[in-house]
Design a protein around this motif. Structure first.
Motif, PDB file in Angstrom:
ATOM      1  N   ASN B  74     -17.002  90.778   0.492  1.00 46.09           N
ATOM      2  CA  ASN B  74     -16.109  91.926   0.700  1.00 46.09           C
ATOM      3  C   ASN B  74     -16.325  92.581   2.066  1.00 46.09           C
ATOM      4  OD1 ASN B  74     -14.590  91.950  -1.748  1.00 46.09           O
ATOM      5  ND2 ASN B  74     -16.387  92.735  -2.834  1.00 46.09           N
ATOM      6  N   ASN B  75     -17.575  92.665   2.495  1.00 42.91           N
ATOM      7  CA  ASN B  75     -17.856  93.247   3.810  1.00 42.91           C
ATOM      8  C   ASN B  75     -17.220  92.422   4.924  1.00 42.91           C
ATOM      9  OD1 ASN B  75     -19.344  95.379   2.869  1.00 42.91           O
ATOM     10  ND2 ASN B  75     -21.319  94.291   3.032  1.00 42.91           N
ATOM     11  N   PHE B  76     -17.352  91.113   4.790  1.00 47.44           N
ATOM     12  CA  PHE B  76     -16.766  90.224   5.793  1.00 47.44           C
ATOM     13  C   PHE B  76     -15.251  90.408   5.849  1.00 47.44           C
ATOM     14  CE2 PHE B  76     -14.917  86.306   7.357  1.00 47.44           C
ATOM     15  CZ  PHE B  76     -15.754  85.923   8.390  1.00 47.44           C
ATOM     16  N   LEU B  77     -14.631  90.479   4.672  1.00 43.85           N
ATOM     17  CA  LEU B  77     -13.167  90.609   4.632  1.00 43.85           C
ATOM     18  C   LEU B  77     -12.699  91.992   5.088  1.00 43.85           C
ATOM     19  CD1 LEU B  77     -12.282  88.643   1.371  1.00 43.85           C
ATOM     20  CD2 LEU B  77     -11.883  87.932   3.732  1.00 43.85           C
ATOM     21  N   ALA B  78     -13.560  92.997   4.922  1.00 42.92           N
ATOM     22  CA  ALA B  78     -13.191  94.324   5.427  1.00 42.92           C
ATOM     23  C   ALA B  78     -13.040  94.268   6.950  1.00 42.92           C
ATOM     24  CB  ALA B  78     -14.248  95.348   5.021  1.00 42.92           C
ATOM     25  N   LYS B  79     -13.901  93.446   7.591  1.00 41.61           N
ATOM     26  CA  LYS B  79     -13.828  93.315   9.060  1.00 41.61           C
ATOM     27  C   LYS B  79     -12.801  92.262   9.483  1.00 41.61           C
ATOM     28  CE  LYS B  79     -18.727  94.358   9.579  1.00 41.61           C
ATOM     29  NZ  LYS B  79     -19.989  93.640   9.622  1.00 41.61           N
ATOM     30  N   ASN B  80     -12.565  91.297   8.600  1.00 40.99           N
ATOM     31  CA  ASN B  80     -11.654  90.192   8.915  1.00 40.99           C
ATOM     32  C   ASN B  80     -10.680  90.016   7.747  1.00 40.99           C
ATOM     33  OD1 ASN B  80     -13.413  88.907  11.295  1.00 40.99           O
ATOM     34  ND2 ASN B  80     -14.797  89.275   9.559  1.00 40.99           N
ATOM     35  N   PRO B  81      -9.662  90.871   7.675  1.00 39.95           N
ATOM     36  CA  PRO B  81      -8.806  90.891   6.474  1.00 39.95           C
ATOM     37  C   PRO B  81      -8.114  89.561   6.178  1.00 39.95           C
ATOM     38  CG  PRO B  81      -8.376  92.795   7.884  1.00 39.95           C
ATOM     39  CD  PRO B  81      -9.274  91.886   8.663  1.00 39.95           C
ATOM     40  N   LEU B  82      -7.879  88.751   7.183  1.00 42.64           N
ATOM     41  CA  LEU B  82      -7.224  87.457   6.946  1.00 42.64           C
ATOM     42  C   LEU B  82      -8.219  86.391   6.512  1.00 42.64           C
ATOM     43  CD1 LEU B  82      -4.980  87.317  10.144  1.00 42.64           C
ATOM     44  CD2 LEU B  82      -4.206  87.771   7.812  1.00 42.64           C
ATOM     45  N   GLY B  83      -9.503  86.713   6.585  1.00 37.42           N
ATOM     46  CA  GLY B  83     -10.541  85.712   6.354  1.00 37.42           C
ATOM     47  C   GLY B  83     -10.968  85.095   7.665  1.00 37.42           C
ATOM     48  N   GLY B  84     -11.799  84.054   7.573  1.00 39.61           N
ATOM     49  CA  GLY B  84     -12.262  83.386   8.782  1.00 39.61           C
ATOM     50  C   GLY B  84     -13.572  82.668   8.540  1.00 39.61           C
ATOM     51  N   GLN B  85     -14.139  82.164   9.633  1.00 37.05           N
ATOM     52  CA  GLN B  85     -15.356  81.362   9.540  1.00 37.05           C
ATOM     53  C   GLN B  85     -16.551  82.244   9.166  1.00 37.05           C
ATOM     54  OE1 GLN B  85     -15.589  78.119  12.693  1.00 37.05           O
ATOM     55  NE2 GLN B  85     -14.100  79.514  13.603  1.00 37.05           N
ATOM     56  N   HIS B  86     -17.182  81.923   8.064  1.00 36.77           N
ATOM     57  CA  HIS B  86     -18.225  82.761   7.493  1.00 36.77           C
ATOM     58  C   HIS B  86     -19.619  82.188   7.685  1.00 36.77           C
ATOM     59  CE1 HIS B  86     -20.695  84.255   4.064  1.00 36.77           C
ATOM     60  NE2 HIS B  86     -20.153  85.402   4.408  1.00 36.77           N
ATOM     61  N   HIS B  87     -19.796  80.892   7.478  1.00 34.45           N
ATOM     62  CA  HIS B  87     -21.108  80.260   7.671  1.00 34.45           C
ATOM     63  C   HIS B  87     -20.964  78.767   7.910  1.00 34.45           C
ATOM     64  CE1 HIS B  87     -20.641  79.621   3.232  1.00 34.45           C
ATOM     65  NE2 HIS B  87     -21.339  78.513   3.444  1.00 34.45           N
ATOM     66  N   VAL B  88     -22.073  78.142   8.283  1.00 32.22           N
ATOM     67  CA  VAL B  88     -22.135  76.681   8.385  1.00 32.22           C
ATOM     68  C   VAL B  88     -23.260  76.204   7.478  1.00 32.22           C
ATOM     69  CG1 VAL B  88     -21.205  76.514  10.723  1.00 32.22           C
ATOM     70  CG2 VAL B  88     -23.666  76.805  10.410  1.00 32.22           C
ATOM     71  N   CYS B  89     -23.163  74.973   6.996  1.00 32.60           N
ATOM     72  CA  CYS B  89     -24.172  74.450   6.069  1.00 32.60           C
ATOM     73  C   CYS B  89     -24.584  73.031   6.435  1.00 32.60           C
ATOM     74  CB  CYS B  89     -23.625  74.469   4.645  1.00 32.60           C
ATOM     75  SG  CYS B  89     -24.772  73.724   3.455  1.00 32.60           S
ATOM     76  N   PHE B  90     -25.869  72.883   6.732  1.00 32.61           N
ATOM     77  CA  PHE B  90     -26.424  71.567   7.077  1.00 32.61           C
ATOM     78  C   PHE B  90     -27.289  71.054   5.926  1.00 32.61           C
ATOM     79  CE2 PHE B  90     -25.661  73.505  11.236  1.00 32.61           C
ATOM     80  CZ  PHE B  90     -25.062  72.465  11.914  1.00 32.61           C
ATOM     81  N   GLU B  91     -27.280  69.742   5.753  1.00 30.67           N
ATOM     82  CA  GLU B  91     -28.088  69.109   4.704  1.00 30.67           C
ATOM     83  C   GLU B  91     -29.487  68.769   5.205  1.00 30.67           C
ATOM     84  OE1 GLU B  91     -26.253  65.671   2.908  1.00 30.67           O
ATOM     85  OE2 GLU B  91     -24.336  66.700   2.716  1.00 30.67           O
ATOM     86  N   VAL B  92     -30.426  68.827   4.285  1.00 27.52           N
ATOM     87  CA  VAL B  92     -31.797  68.331   4.530  1.00 27.52           C
ATOM     88  C   VAL B  92     -32.202  67.494   3.317  1.00 27.52           C
ATOM     89  CG1 VAL B  92     -32.530  70.284   5.966  1.00 27.52           C
ATOM     90  CG2 VAL B  92     -32.849  70.409   3.484  1.00 27.52           C
ATOM     91  N   PRO B  93     -33.140  66.547   3.525  1.00 25.20           N
ATOM     92  CA  PRO B  93     -33.567  65.721   2.394  1.00 25.20           C
ATOM     93  C   PRO B  93     -34.447  66.491   1.401  1.00 25.20           C
ATOM     94  CG  PRO B  93     -34.649  65.026   4.440  1.00 25.20           C
ATOM     95  CD  PRO B  93     -33.657  66.079   4.816  1.00 25.20           C
ATOM     96  N   ASP B  94     -35.207  67.489   1.895  1.00 27.13           N
ATOM     97  CA  ASP B  94     -36.166  68.187   1.029  1.00 27.13           C
ATOM     98  C   ASP B  94     -36.127  69.675   1.351  1.00 27.13           C
ATOM     99  OD1 ASP B  94     -38.655  69.462   0.197  1.00 27.13           O
ATOM    100  OD2 ASP B  94     -39.413  67.455  -0.231  1.00 27.13           O
ATOM    101  N   ILE B  95     -35.657  70.485   0.390  1.00 22.73           N
ATOM    102  CA  ILE B  95     -35.412  71.902   0.669  1.00 22.73           C
ATOM    103  C   ILE B  95     -36.717  72.668   0.898  1.00 22.73           C
ATOM    104  CG2 ILE B  95     -35.397  72.787  -1.714  1.00 22.73           C
ATOM    105  CD1 ILE B  95     -32.711  73.720   0.858  1.00 22.73           C
ATOM    106  N   GLU B  96     -37.763  72.330   0.161  1.00 28.79           N
ATOM    107  CA  GLU B  96     -39.008  73.091   0.293  1.00 28.79           C
ATOM    108  C   GLU B  96     -39.671  72.822   1.646  1.00 28.79           C
ATOM    109  OE1 GLU B  96     -39.802  75.646  -1.313  1.00 28.79           O
ATOM    110  OE2 GLU B  96     -38.202  75.314  -2.756  1.00 28.79           O
TER     111      GLU B  96
END
Lengths: 145, 145
Positions: B74-96
């Motif tokens: 909601n905070n993001f959309l308050a600043k960007n009412p149309l939406g937009g790029q929020h985050h990027v996500c990269f994969e790793v083999p082992d999260i820990e």
């Protein structure tokens, strides 16, 4: 049209040198291209490759640094001093056909079709017509993929 | 660590229904998954697939809509009412292992490791430590790729 490859995400940065260090040292990027100037767009550019299941042909990270005081990226960095996500870029097989299709849909195109960072024709679509995202459309390089 | 697949780009939207129509009708997406709720993250989520040279295994677009009034989106959309790029996500083999590496580098991790939209463990890194980009790290699904 049919959704093409997400060629790259454009990431604005105040310093490509610092960003290369970040992607190499923090994120472990193994394929970082040589930075180069794109004076027509007012930017310095550097591509970082990411992997897919079949090689290093994933969506690239396009680092973009302002080239000169008139660069359009300066406005973005004034609002986002650390840099951040600036645009997304999808491939199409035929740039003129894609341009005509977006025009027919009433999407606002920002300026003329021109040569982009991959040496093929590109144009940009207005973020207000594209769900808040500045969207680049680029013709797939011949012989690529 | 070694840079993994750019699994998805997270795109905030006030309406997943409208965004699906945009990706299908305007952009020509052919593979749109069923939306689902992720109440732990306070979001409704929908993945749109993009192609690579070898199939539809490209970087996905993760549409995210707020789920309820307390959603962080909601905070993001308050600043960007149309939406937009929020985050990027990269994969790793082992999260820990990845979490320990980022901690050793002094990167701020936002909250505990938890189960993300692909059913594997994820965590988020503070944008101020990641070149201005909210960055998600996710463990590659077993058997995927």
């Amino acid at each position: 049209m049919k959704l093409g490859r997400l060629n790259h995400i454009g990431v604005a940065t105040p310093s490509i040198t610092d960003s290369i260090a970040h992607y190499r040292d923090t994120m472990g990027a193994t394929h970082v291209h040589e930075p180069f100037d794109l004076p027509e767009q007012g930017v310095k550019v550097c591509f970082v490759d990411t992997p897919t299941d079949s090689g290093m042909n994933g969506t690239q990270i396009e680092l973009i640094e302002p080239l000169g005081p008139d660069s359009a990226i300066n406005n973005f960095l004034a609002k986002n001093p650390l840099g951040g996500q600036h645009h997304v870029c999808f491939e199409v097989p035929d740039i003129e056909e894609a341009r005509a299709e977006f025009e027919d849909m009433g999407k606002r195109i920002l300026g003329p079709t021109r040569i982009g960072a991959h040496g093929t024709p590109i144009f940009f679509l207005h973020p207000k017509d594209m769900q808040g995202m500045l969207t680049e459309i680029m013709e797939t390089p011949k012989g690529a993929h």
